[in-house]
Design an enzyme around this catalytic site. Structure first.
Site, PDB file in Angstrom:
ATOM      1  N   ARG A 172       0.823  -1.218   0.000  1.00 13.81           N
ATOM      2  CA  ARG A 172       0.000   0.000   0.000  1.00 13.81           C
ATOM      3  C   ARG A 172       0.852   1.262   0.000  1.00 13.81           C
ATOM      4  NH1 ARG A 172      -5.089  -0.066   2.066  1.00 13.81           N
ATOM      5  NH2 ARG A 172      -4.758   1.780   3.343  1.00 13.81           N
ATOM      6  N   ARG A 176       9.818   6.252  -2.884  1.00 14.10           N
ATOM      7  CA  ARG A 176      10.137   7.207  -3.956  1.00 14.10           C
ATOM      8  C   ARG A 176      11.566   7.696  -3.862  1.00 14.10           C
ATOM      9  NH1 ARG A 176       5.189  10.060  -2.506  1.00 14.10           N
ATOM     10  NH2 ARG A 176       3.452   8.996  -3.512  1.00 14.10           N
ATOM     11  N   ARG A 247      -8.322  -6.371  14.197  1.00 15.30           N
ATOM     12  CA  ARG A 247      -7.715  -5.433  15.133  1.00 15.30           C
ATOM     13  C   ARG A 247      -8.735  -4.334  15.407  1.00 15.30           C
ATOM     14  NH1 ARG A 247      -3.569  -6.969  17.937  1.00 15.30           N
ATOM     15  NH2 ARG A 247      -2.399  -5.000  17.893  1.00 15.30           N
ATOM     16  N   ARG A 277       0.226   6.065  16.104  1.00 14.90           N
ATOM     17  CA  ARG A 277       0.268   7.388  15.482  1.00 14.90           C
ATOM     18  C   ARG A 277      -0.633   8.349  16.247  1.00 14.90           C
ATOM     19  NH1 ARG A 277      -3.035   6.009   9.786  1.00 14.90           N
ATOM     20  NH2 ARG A 277      -4.924   5.337  10.801  1.00 14.90           N
ATOM     21  N   GLU A 300      -3.537   6.687  18.661  1.00 21.86           N
ATOM     22  CA  GLU A 300      -4.176   5.414  18.295  1.00 21.86           C
ATOM     23  C   GLU A 300      -3.426   4.233  18.888  1.00 21.86           C
ATOM     24  OE1 GLU A 300      -4.966   4.857  14.049  1.00 21.86           O
ATOM     25  OE2 GLU A 300      -5.473   6.978  13.942  1.00 21.86           O
ATOM     26  N   TYR A 348      -9.801  -5.584   3.639  1.00 21.79           N
ATOM     27  CA  TYR A 348      -9.428  -4.192   3.860  1.00 21.79           C
ATOM     28  C   TYR A 348      -9.792  -3.415   2.592  1.00 21.79           C
ATOM     29  CZ  TYR A 348      -7.264   0.018   5.325  1.00 21.79           C
ATOM     30  OH  TYR A 348      -7.099   1.319   5.710  1.00 21.79           O
ATOM     31  N   ASP A 350     -10.490   0.378   0.902  1.00 19.71           N
ATOM     32  CA  ASP A 350     -10.518   1.830   1.013  1.00 19.71           C
ATOM     33  C   ASP A 350     -11.898   2.321   0.565  1.00 19.71           C
ATOM     34  OD1 ASP A 350      -8.096   2.632   2.105  1.00 19.71           O
ATOM     35  OD2 ASP A 350      -7.037   2.471   0.201  1.00 19.71           O
TER      36      ASP A 350
HETATM   37  P1  FAD Z   1     -18.529   0.402   7.687  1.00 20.72           P
HETATM   38  O1  FAD Z   1     -18.188   1.806   7.440  1.00 20.72           O
HETATM   39  O2  FAD Z   1     -17.834  -0.368   8.685  1.00 20.72           O
HETATM   40  O3  FAD Z   1     -20.114   0.291   7.852  1.00 20.72           O
HETATM   41  C1  FAD Z   1     -20.760  -0.871   8.305  1.00 20.72           C
HETATM   42  C2  FAD Z   1     -21.934  -0.447   9.159  1.00 20.72           C
HETATM   43  O4  FAD Z   1     -22.755  -1.587   9.451  1.00 20.72           O
HETATM   44  C3  FAD Z   1     -21.545   0.150  10.505  1.00 20.72           C
HETATM   45  O5  FAD Z   1     -22.072   1.435  10.669  1.00 20.72           O
HETATM   46  C4  FAD Z   1     -22.139  -0.832  11.544  1.00 20.72           C
HETATM   47  O6  FAD Z   1     -22.636  -0.190  12.699  1.00 20.72           O
HETATM   48  C5  FAD Z   1     -23.264  -1.476  10.759  1.00 20.72           C
HETATM   49  N1  FAD Z   1     -23.599  -2.820  11.234  1.00 20.72           N
HETATM   50  C6  FAD Z   1     -22.753  -3.871  11.348  1.00 20.72           C
HETATM   51  N2  FAD Z   1     -23.437  -4.972  11.766  1.00 20.72           N
HETATM   52  C7  FAD Z   1     -24.726  -4.598  11.938  1.00 20.72           C
HETATM   53  C8  FAD Z   1     -25.901  -5.290  12.327  1.00 20.72           C
HETATM   54  N3  FAD Z   1     -25.898  -6.603  12.603  1.00 20.72           N
HETATM   55  N4  FAD Z   1     -27.069  -4.585  12.396  1.00 20.72           N
HETATM   56  C9  FAD Z   1     -27.098  -3.257  12.087  1.00 20.72           C
HETATM   57  N5  FAD Z   1     -26.000  -2.558  11.686  1.00 20.72           N
HETATM   58  C10 FAD Z   1     -24.847  -3.229  11.607  1.00 20.72           C
HETATM   59  N6  FAD Z   1     -10.335   4.379   3.567  1.00 20.72           N
HETATM   60  C11 FAD Z   1      -9.868   5.336   2.745  1.00 20.72           C
HETATM   61  O7  FAD Z   1     -10.210   5.369   1.548  1.00 20.72           O
HETATM   62  N7  FAD Z   1      -9.015   6.330   3.213  1.00 20.72           N
HETATM   63  C12 FAD Z   1      -8.607   6.376   4.508  1.00 20.72           C
HETATM   64  O8  FAD Z   1      -7.845   7.265   4.898  1.00 20.72           O
HETATM   65  C13 FAD Z   1      -9.092   5.369   5.392  1.00 20.72           C
HETATM   66  N8  FAD Z   1      -8.714   5.378   6.678  1.00 20.72           N
HETATM   67  C14 FAD Z   1      -9.169   4.396   7.509  1.00 20.72           C
HETATM   68  C15 FAD Z   1      -8.750   4.430   8.828  1.00 20.72           C
HETATM   69  C16 FAD Z   1      -9.162   3.456   9.702  1.00 20.72           C
HETATM   70  C17 FAD Z   1      -8.725   3.507  11.128  1.00 20.72           C
HETATM   71  C18 FAD Z   1      -9.993   2.395   9.228  1.00 20.72           C
HETATM   72  C19 FAD Z   1     -10.413   1.285  10.152  1.00 20.72           C
HETATM   73  C20 FAD Z   1     -10.435   2.365   7.922  1.00 20.72           C
HETATM   74  C21 FAD Z   1     -10.022   3.368   7.037  1.00 20.72           C
HETATM   75  N9  FAD Z   1     -10.464   3.399   5.713  1.00 20.72           N
HETATM   76  C22 FAD Z   1      -9.982   4.365   4.873  1.00 20.72           C
HETATM   77  C23 FAD Z   1     -11.437   2.397   5.193  1.00 20.72           C
HETATM   78  C24 FAD Z   1     -12.911   2.855   5.322  1.00 20.72           C
HETATM   79  O9  FAD Z   1     -13.240   3.015   6.684  1.00 20.72           O
HETATM   80  C25 FAD Z   1     -13.822   1.813   4.643  1.00 20.72           C
HETATM   81  O10 FAD Z   1     -13.548   1.785   3.273  1.00 20.72           O
HETATM   82  C26 FAD Z   1     -15.323   2.066   4.795  1.00 20.72           C
HETATM   83  O11 FAD Z   1     -15.691   2.408   6.093  1.00 20.72           O
HETATM   84  C27 FAD Z   1     -16.081   0.824   4.387  1.00 20.72           C
HETATM   85  O12 FAD Z   1     -17.463   1.071   4.418  1.00 20.72           O
HETATM   86  P2  FAD Z   1     -18.504  -0.079   4.741  1.00 20.72           P
HETATM   87  O13 FAD Z   1     -19.858   0.514   4.543  1.00 20.72           O
HETATM   88  O14 FAD Z   1     -18.185  -1.314   4.003  1.00 20.72           O
HETATM   89  O15 FAD Z   1     -18.278  -0.446   6.298  1.00 20.72           O
HETATM   90  N1  UDP Z   2       3.330   0.958   8.209  1.00 23.93           N
HETATM   91  C1  UDP Z   2       4.492   0.944   8.946  1.00 23.93           C
HETATM   92  N2  UDP Z   2       5.024   2.136   9.364  1.00 23.93           N
HETATM   93  C2  UDP Z   2       4.445   3.320   9.109  1.00 23.93           C
HETATM   94  C3  UDP Z   2       3.250   3.340   8.364  1.00 23.93           C
HETATM   95  C4  UDP Z   2       2.719   2.134   7.929  1.00 23.93           C
HETATM   96  O1  UDP Z   2       5.027  -0.108   9.222  1.00 23.93           O
HETATM   97  O2  UDP Z   2       4.973   4.365   9.543  1.00 23.93           O
HETATM   98  C5  UDP Z   2       2.767  -0.334   7.755  1.00 23.93           C
HETATM   99  C6  UDP Z   2       1.724  -0.871   8.751  1.00 23.93           C
HETATM  100  O3  UDP Z   2       1.842  -2.276   8.812  1.00 23.93           O
HETATM  101  C7  UDP Z   2       0.426  -0.444   8.120  1.00 23.93           C
HETATM  102  C8  UDP Z   2       0.735  -0.575   6.623  1.00 23.93           C
HETATM  103  O4  UDP Z   2       2.120  -0.187   6.512  1.00 23.93           O
HETATM  104  O5  UDP Z   2      -0.639  -1.283   8.499  1.00 23.93           O
HETATM  105  C9  UDP Z   2      -0.119   0.285   5.717  1.00 23.93           C
HETATM  106  O6  UDP Z   2       0.027   1.650   6.103  1.00 23.93           O
HETATM  107  P1  UDP Z   2      -1.162   2.690   6.026  1.00 23.93           P
HETATM  108  O7  UDP Z   2      -0.630   4.014   6.400  1.00 23.93           O
HETATM  109  O8  UDP Z   2      -1.848   2.518   4.715  1.00 23.93           O
HETATM  110  O9  UDP Z   2      -2.085   2.156   7.220  1.00 23.93           O
HETATM  111  P2  UDP Z   2      -3.632   2.487   7.549  1.00 23.93           P
HETATM  112  O10 UDP Z   2      -3.885   3.918   7.183  1.00 23.93           O
HETATM  113  O11 UDP Z   2      -4.392   1.515   6.749  1.00 23.93           O
HETATM  114  O12 UDP Z   2      -3.699   2.236   9.010  1.00 23.93           O
END
Ligand code: FAD
Ligand code: UDP
Length: 371
Positions: A172, A176, A247, A277, A300, A348, A350
């Site tokens: 991911r 560079r 996680r 972070r 976090e 996973y 995005d």
């Molecule tokens: P979710 O957003 O998880 O929605 C699922 C929903 O279903 C939830 O609201 C939950 O409450 C509901 N639900 C579950 N089970 C039930 C049930 N039985 N009954 C009723 N409701 C229920 N993506 C990016 O593109 N850029 C980023 O920078 C980025 N950062 C992230 C950082 C973190 C810490 C994490 C964890 C993810 C990140 N993502 C990022 C990914 C992004 O969060 C997901 O792509 C997106 O949330 C997926 O949407 P979803 O609808 O599939 O799931």
């Molecule tokens: N990662 C790392 N060091 C960093 C940033 C990222 O080892 O400083 C690794 C880590 O395992 C992470 C993965 O690279 O889960 C992808 O990074 P990203 O920033 O995309 O993580 P996310 O935003 O999904 O938490």
């Protein structure tokens, strides 16, 4: 009235709901939380006025024009480039690993060509086809940079040996040999002007969509023509053959005034620092950051997801994959239900990929059910 049920009001559920509603279908969207937008949920912090990303920072980036157009229908995207820093052994470096990082780390002033040759020399070229995170890291940047930036962070983030994690996690991140410190390679990147919840409000704002919050699917006693389920796959089957591992994150709030970090995200790869972070959310909205005197940031902490915790990152180790295959077979046999999204497919994803997949699922459903 017979209608479609969509479980989850995140991007998966909201986009599918909208696509079906626009084709004349009646849709009920339920979510057990008291808010829409799933893990992308944002809200205005009362004390500081800052737009907070409740479940961790979300930056929108994509190479997919169709998805970029789609999202721009529902929000004004503001210019934003994610530039991440890392503190390692008391020094601050630029991420993702770029020419600045390499020159800072090794105390050199190499040109792109020199740095490329230098890193190629350090890289473990004996690893021909990296399978694990560790192999990918060592092959990619060599031992010193791997240990400084990836090993500690990854152990904290995933709680397992980097040798059992898939190489795809590290793929991911770019490497560079110039001074470009944009965290992402995608041509489109931005932040929604009014946050992600406002996007989802607009997507769900359709006369054929009813949204019911605080409702878990398990307690719904209605007949539906079809269900799109974006909750956890194993939960749907009552965890009857075991739990898929995730996680989860704990966020520690830190409040202050002015500018705390000077940037949006500071990574802490050192194993001695317990968190991975810290992010200061006013910097995710640079167009309005100067307006707020107060500030709020979140450290976090990553740990294994237990019963009752919010699942964040699917671990997808080998053991999980075996269990996943069994659940997938059960899911295929389940009539009238389509499993979607990050939790429903245990991937996973995005946001941009989530949206594309949701558009595809809705299209396939509509084509199959057209009379
Ligand atoms: P979710 O957003 O998880 O929605 C699922 C929903 O279903 C939830 O609201 C939950 O409450 C509901 N639900 C579950 N089970 C039930 C049930 N039985 N009954 C009723 N409701 C229920 N993506 C990016 O593109 N850029 C980023 O920078 C980025 N950062 C992230 C950082 C973190 C810490 C994490 C964890 C993810 C990140 N993502 C990022 C990914 C992004 O969060 C997901 O792509 C997106 O949330 C997926 O949407 P979803 O609808 O599939 O799931
Ligand atoms: N990662 C790392 N060091 C960093 C940033 C990222 O080892 O400083 C690794 C880590 O395992 C992470 C993965 O690279 O889960 C992808 O990074 P990203 O920033 O995309 O993580 P996310 O935003 O999904 O938490």
């Amino acid at each position: 009235m017979r209608r479609i049920c969509i479980v989850g009001a995140g991007f998966s559920g909201s986009v599918i709901a909208r696509e079906l509603a626009e084709e004349g279908l009646n849709v009920l969207v339920i979510d057990e939380r008291d808010h829409i937008a799933g893990n992308c949920h944002t809200y205005r912090d009362e004390e500081s006025g800052v737009m907070v990303h409740k479940y961790g920072p979300h930056i929108f980036h994509t190479a997919n024009e169709r998805v970029w157009e789609y999202i721009n229908r529902f929000t004004e995207m503001m210019p934003y480039v994610n530039r991440v820093k890392a503190t390692v052994k008391g020094k601050v470096y630029s991420l993702p690993i770029n020419l600045h990082t390499i020159n800072q780390f090794f105390g050199t002033s190499m040109s792109p060509v020199e740095a490329k040759a230098f890193i190629e020399d350090k890289a473990r070229t004996d690893i021909k086809d990296p399978q694990s995170f560790e192999e990918q890291g060592l092959r990619f940047v060599g031992e010193e940079l791997y240990n400084a930036f990836f090993d500690g962070y990854t152990r904290k983030q995933w709680g397992v040996e980097p040798s059992i994690l898939p190489a795809s996690i590290l793929k991911r991140l770019p490497l560079r040999f110039n001074y470009d410190d944009n965290y992402f390679n995608h041509p489109y990147q931005g932040m929604p002007k009014n946050g992600y919840t406002a996007i989802m409000e607009k997507i769900l704002d359709h006369p054929s969509i009813e949204v019911r919050l605080g409702s878990a699917y398990e307690y719904i006693d209605e007949e539906f023509t079809h269900v799109f389920y974006s909750g956890p796959l194993d939960r749907y089957f009552n965890y009857d053959i075991g739990r898929l591992r995730y996680r989860t994150l704990d966020f520690e709030e830190v409040r202050g005034v002015g500018d705390m970090l000077g940037t949006a995200v500071m990574n802490h790869p050192d194993p001695e620092t317990p968190y991975t972070r810290i992010s200061e959310h006013k910097h995710f909205a640079p167009w309005e950051a100067a307006k707020f005197e107060k500030t709020v940031a979140f450290r976090e902490y990553s740990r294994f997801c237990e019963e009752g915790d919010t699942p964040y990152y699917p671990i997808r180790s080998l053991d999980d994959k075996v269990l996943l295959e069994t659940y997938e077979k059960k899911a295929q046999k389940e009539e009238g239900v389509t499993f979607v999204g990050r939790l429903g497919t245990y991937q996973y994803l995005d946001m941009d990929v989530t949206i594309q997949k949701a558009l595809d699922v809705a299209k396939a459903f509509l084509e199959k059910n057209r009379d």
